[in-house]
Write a protein that holds these residues in place. Sequence first.
Motif, PDB file in Angstrom:
ATOM      1  N   VAL A 186      -8.824  -9.922 -15.538  1.00 15.37           N
ATOM      2  CA  VAL A 186     -10.043 -10.368 -15.599  1.00 15.37           C
ATOM      3  C   VAL A 186     -10.498 -11.086 -14.097  1.00 15.37           C
ATOM      4  CG1 VAL A 186      -9.275 -12.495 -16.445  1.00 15.37           C
ATOM      5  CG2 VAL A 186     -11.655 -11.925 -16.737  1.00 15.37           C
ATOM      6  N   VAL A 187     -11.797 -11.004 -13.880  1.00 20.47           N
ATOM      7  CA  VAL A 187     -12.289 -11.797 -12.686  1.00 20.47           C
ATOM      8  C   VAL A 187     -13.266 -12.751 -12.855  1.00 20.47           C
ATOM      9  CG1 VAL A 187     -13.406 -11.699 -10.419  1.00 20.47           C
ATOM     10  CG2 VAL A 187     -11.657  -9.755 -10.948  1.00 20.47           C
ATOM     11  N   TYR A 188     -13.183 -14.157 -12.861  1.00 26.74           N
ATOM     12  CA  TYR A 188     -14.149 -15.030 -13.170  1.00 26.74           C
ATOM     13  C   TYR A 188     -14.614 -15.705 -12.103  1.00 26.74           C
ATOM     14  CZ  TYR A 188     -12.090 -15.421 -17.713  1.00 26.74           C
ATOM     15  OH  TYR A 188     -11.393 -15.120 -18.964  1.00 26.74           O
ATOM     16  N   ASP A 189     -16.015 -15.635 -11.583  1.00 28.37           N
ATOM     17  CA  ASP A 189     -16.761 -16.197 -10.674  1.00 28.37           C
ATOM     18  C   ASP A 189     -18.013 -16.590 -10.833  1.00 28.37           C
ATOM     19  OD1 ASP A 189     -17.079 -17.161  -7.919  1.00 28.37           O
ATOM     20  OD2 ASP A 189     -16.503 -14.974  -7.110  1.00 28.37           O
ATOM     21  N   ARG A 190     -18.521 -17.590  -9.755  1.00 28.47           N
ATOM     22  CA  ARG A 190     -19.905 -17.953 -10.141  1.00 28.47           C
ATOM     23  C   ARG A 190     -20.936 -16.699 -10.226  1.00 28.47           C
ATOM     24  NH1 ARG A 190     -19.586 -23.005  -6.038  1.00 28.47           N
ATOM     25  NH2 ARG A 190     -18.568 -21.126  -5.099  1.00 28.47           N
ATOM     26  N   GLN A 191     -20.874 -15.768  -9.059  1.00 29.09           N
ATOM     27  CA  GLN A 191     -21.649 -14.586  -9.145  1.00 29.09           C
ATOM     28  C   GLN A 191     -20.434 -13.616  -9.035  1.00 29.09           C
ATOM     29  OE1 GLN A 191     -24.425 -14.647  -6.101  1.00 29.09           O
ATOM     30  NE2 GLN A 191     -25.158 -16.533  -6.533  1.00 29.09           N
ATOM     31  N   MET A 192     -21.054 -12.559  -9.625  1.00 32.07           N
ATOM     32  CA  MET A 192     -19.957 -11.428  -9.609  1.00 32.07           C
ATOM     33  C   MET A 192     -19.685 -10.622  -8.400  1.00 32.07           C
ATOM     34  SD  MET A 192     -17.273 -10.210 -11.227  1.00 32.07           S
ATOM     35  CE  MET A 192     -17.533 -11.405 -12.451  1.00 32.07           C
ATOM     36  N   ALA A 193     -18.752 -10.300  -7.776  1.00 31.02           N
ATOM     37  CA  ALA A 193     -18.678  -9.310  -6.724  1.00 31.02           C
ATOM     38  C   ALA A 193     -18.098  -8.190  -7.113  1.00 31.02           C
ATOM     39  CB  ALA A 193     -17.680 -10.186  -5.437  1.00 31.02           C
ATOM     40  N   PRO A 194     -18.779  -7.108  -7.323  1.00 29.77           N
ATOM     41  CA  PRO A 194     -18.117  -5.944  -8.033  1.00 29.77           C
ATOM     42  C   PRO A 194     -16.977  -5.349  -7.373  1.00 29.77           C
ATOM     43  CG  PRO A 194     -20.666  -5.676  -8.020  1.00 29.77           C
ATOM     44  CD  PRO A 194     -20.120  -7.099  -7.355  1.00 29.77           C
ATOM     45  N   GLU A 195     -17.085  -5.337  -5.827  1.00 28.57           N
ATOM     46  CA  GLU A 195     -15.906  -4.831  -5.145  1.00 28.57           C
ATOM     47  C   GLU A 195     -14.501  -5.647  -5.491  1.00 28.57           C
ATOM     48  OE1 GLU A 195     -17.990  -7.949  -2.720  1.00 28.57           O
ATOM     49  OE2 GLU A 195     -18.816  -6.142  -3.760  1.00 28.57           O
ATOM     50  N   LEU A 196     -14.453  -6.755  -5.536  1.00 28.05           N
ATOM     51  CA  LEU A 196     -13.440  -7.501  -5.970  1.00 28.05           C
ATOM     52  C   LEU A 196     -12.826  -7.050  -7.419  1.00 28.05           C
ATOM     53  CD1 LEU A 196     -11.327  -9.997  -5.424  1.00 28.05           C
ATOM     54  CD2 LEU A 196     -12.925 -11.465  -6.486  1.00 28.05           C
ATOM     55  N   ALA A 197     -13.736  -6.987  -8.294  1.00 20.14           N
ATOM     56  CA  ALA A 197     -13.137  -6.512  -9.623  1.00 20.14           C
ATOM     57  C   ALA A 197     -12.916  -4.970  -9.522  1.00 20.14           C
ATOM     58  CB  ALA A 197     -14.331  -6.853 -10.542  1.00 20.14           C
ATOM     59  N   ASN A 198     -13.594  -4.292  -8.946  1.00 18.02           N
ATOM     60  CA  ASN A 198     -13.260  -2.879  -8.932  1.00 18.02           C
ATOM     61  C   ASN A 198     -11.816  -2.555  -8.153  1.00 18.02           C
ATOM     62  OD1 ASN A 198     -15.779  -1.971 -10.296  1.00 18.02           O
ATOM     63  ND2 ASN A 198     -16.594  -1.700  -8.171  1.00 18.02           N
ATOM     64  N   THR A 199     -11.708  -3.214  -7.118  1.00 20.26           N
ATOM     65  CA  THR A 199     -10.477  -2.990  -6.319  1.00 20.26           C
ATOM     66  C   THR A 199      -9.219  -3.496  -7.291  1.00 20.26           C
ATOM     67  OG1 THR A 199     -11.421  -3.293  -4.150  1.00 20.26           O
ATOM     68  CG2 THR A 199      -9.065  -3.678  -4.335  1.00 20.26           C
ATOM     69  N   LEU A 200      -9.397  -4.726  -7.905  1.00 17.30           N
ATOM     70  CA  LEU A 200      -8.360  -5.183  -8.816  1.00 17.30           C
ATOM     71  C   LEU A 200      -8.107  -4.148 -10.207  1.00 17.30           C
ATOM     72  CD1 LEU A 200      -6.657  -7.145 -10.216  1.00 17.30           C
ATOM     73  CD2 LEU A 200      -8.489  -8.038 -11.314  1.00 17.30           C
ATOM     74  N   PHE A 201      -9.134  -3.774 -10.658  1.00 17.13           N
ATOM     75  CA  PHE A 201      -8.797  -2.970 -11.823  1.00 17.13           C
ATOM     76  C   PHE A 201      -8.375  -1.470 -11.507  1.00 17.13           C
ATOM     77  CE2 PHE A 201     -12.678  -5.321 -13.893  1.00 17.13           C
ATOM     78  CZ  PHE A 201     -11.890  -6.381 -13.928  1.00 17.13           C
ATOM     79  N   GLU A 202      -8.825  -0.872 -10.399  1.00 13.69           N
ATOM     80  CA  GLU A 202      -8.413   0.432  -9.887  1.00 13.69           C
ATOM     81  C   GLU A 202      -6.767   0.206  -9.412  1.00 13.69           C
ATOM     82  OE1 GLU A 202     -11.285   1.764  -7.102  1.00 13.69           O
ATOM     83  OE2 GLU A 202     -12.655   1.746  -8.329  1.00 13.69           O
ATOM     84  N   SER A 203      -6.373  -0.765  -9.093  1.00 12.48           N
ATOM     85  CA  SER A 203      -5.096  -1.005  -8.490  1.00 12.48           C
ATOM     86  C   SER A 203      -4.105  -1.170  -9.555  1.00 12.48           C
ATOM     87  CB  SER A 203      -5.240  -2.240  -7.508  1.00 12.48           C
ATOM     88  OG  SER A 203      -4.929  -3.239  -8.434  1.00 12.48           O
ATOM     89  N   ILE A 204      -4.353  -1.194 -10.969  1.00 15.31           N
ATOM     90  CA  ILE A 204      -3.545  -1.537 -11.739  1.00 15.31           C
ATOM     91  C   ILE A 204      -2.771  -0.052 -12.218  1.00 15.31           C
ATOM     92  CG2 ILE A 204      -3.229  -2.351 -14.513  1.00 15.31           C
ATOM     93  CD1 ILE A 204      -5.644  -4.009 -14.052  1.00 15.31           C
ATOM     94  N   ARG A 205      -1.533  -0.100 -12.302  1.00 14.70           N
ATOM     95  CA  ARG A 205      -0.838   1.217 -12.501  1.00 14.70           C
ATOM     96  C   ARG A 205       0.475   0.796 -13.332  1.00 14.70           C
ATOM     97  NH1 ARG A 205      -0.746  -0.264  -7.770  1.00 14.70           N
ATOM     98  NH2 ARG A 205       0.957  -0.556  -6.408  1.00 14.70           N
ATOM     99  N   PRO A 206       0.739   1.784 -14.339  1.00 15.05           N
ATOM    100  CA  PRO A 206       2.083   1.488 -15.046  1.00 15.05           C
ATOM    101  C   PRO A 206       3.372   1.748 -14.302  1.00 15.05           C
ATOM    102  CG  PRO A 206       0.884   3.356 -15.795  1.00 15.05           C
ATOM    103  CD  PRO A 206       0.139   2.725 -14.891  1.00 15.05           C
ATOM    104  N   SER A 213       7.873  -5.004 -16.841  1.00 10.07           N
ATOM    105  CA  SER A 213       6.939  -4.406 -17.485  1.00 10.07           C
ATOM    106  C   SER A 213       6.557  -2.989 -16.665  1.00 10.07           C
ATOM    107  CB  SER A 213       5.574  -5.113 -17.690  1.00 10.07           C
ATOM    108  OG  SER A 213       5.288  -5.262 -16.209  1.00 10.07           O
ATOM    109  N   GLY A 214       7.049  -2.915 -15.449  1.00 11.92           N
ATOM    110  CA  GLY A 214       6.881  -1.742 -14.685  1.00 11.92           C
ATOM    111  C   GLY A 214       5.270  -1.681 -14.308  1.00 11.92           C
ATOM    112  N   LEU A 215       4.656  -2.593 -14.821  1.00 15.98           N
ATOM    113  CA  LEU A 215       3.157  -2.623 -14.054  1.00 15.98           C
ATOM    114  C   LEU A 215       3.114  -3.278 -12.772  1.00 15.98           C
ATOM    115  CD1 LEU A 215       1.491  -4.359 -17.213  1.00 15.98           C
ATOM    116  CD2 LEU A 215       1.143  -2.054 -16.464  1.00 15.98           C
ATOM    117  N   LYS A 216       2.157  -2.628 -11.953  1.00 13.65           N
ATOM    118  CA  LYS A 216       1.816  -2.763 -10.722  1.00 13.65           C
ATOM    119  C   LYS A 216       0.321  -3.285 -10.326  1.00 13.65           C
ATOM    120  CE  LYS A 216       5.813  -0.771  -9.194  1.00 13.65           C
ATOM    121  NZ  LYS A 216       6.696   0.388  -9.203  1.00 13.65           N
ATOM    122  N   LEU A 217      -0.089  -3.753  -9.441  1.00 11.34           N
ATOM    123  CA  LEU A 217      -1.373  -4.114  -9.253  1.00 11.34           C
ATOM    124  C   LEU A 217      -1.577  -4.697  -7.742  1.00 11.34           C
ATOM    125  CD1 LEU A 217      -2.855  -7.430 -10.555  1.00 11.34           C
ATOM    126  CD2 LEU A 217      -0.451  -6.642 -11.426  1.00 11.34           C
TER     127      LEU A 217
END
Length: 182
Positions: A162-182, A35-39
């Motif tokens: 996606v990030v699923y958790d009991r309580q959302m940790a925005p820094e976890l989701a932000n780091t994941l989402f910002e790391s996605i690159r084609p 796919s060429g996707l990296k994260l």
Amino acid sequence: MKLHFPALLVSLTAVLTLSACSPEQNWRDVSLQDSGLKLQLPCKPDRTTRQVSLGNMPLDLQVVGCESGTAIVALMSAALPSGADASAVMLLWQKATLDNARVVQPLAVGQTQAWHRPGQLPLSASVRVQSAGQRANGEPVRMDAVWGAVAQGDRVRLVHAVVYDRQMAPELANTLFESIRP
């Protein structure tokens, strides 16, 4: 038009539960084959590829994910056939994800926003959604998810993280989402 993800999500959850990593995050670079996707993921990833049906369209869905502490972190990707309406398919995928997460409250203003990364197609269906829902066992869960698309020759590849958790940790989701690159 139904997306057949429930079995995939149950399987992914089971695999991630069996191979849970320590609560300490250990971010690592990950690539999706063909796919060429990296994260970046915060723990050692598990991988699977499954054929799913979105609407009447069979798709090979690549999934990479892991469990970090109490969070399930995953990226899913599927290449669309040439000529497919990427926005329409992405909207179906979003609805299926929200239905599978048993979203228990309507999305409030500010919980849905446009999501665009460098190298992605500027589609109106590319969004970030934060919501509350329920796991398959009825436990409450918070979901932070994004959908986007990238061009691959004459085809379009959809991307959902996606990030699923009991309580959302925005820094976890932000780091994941910002790391996605084609």
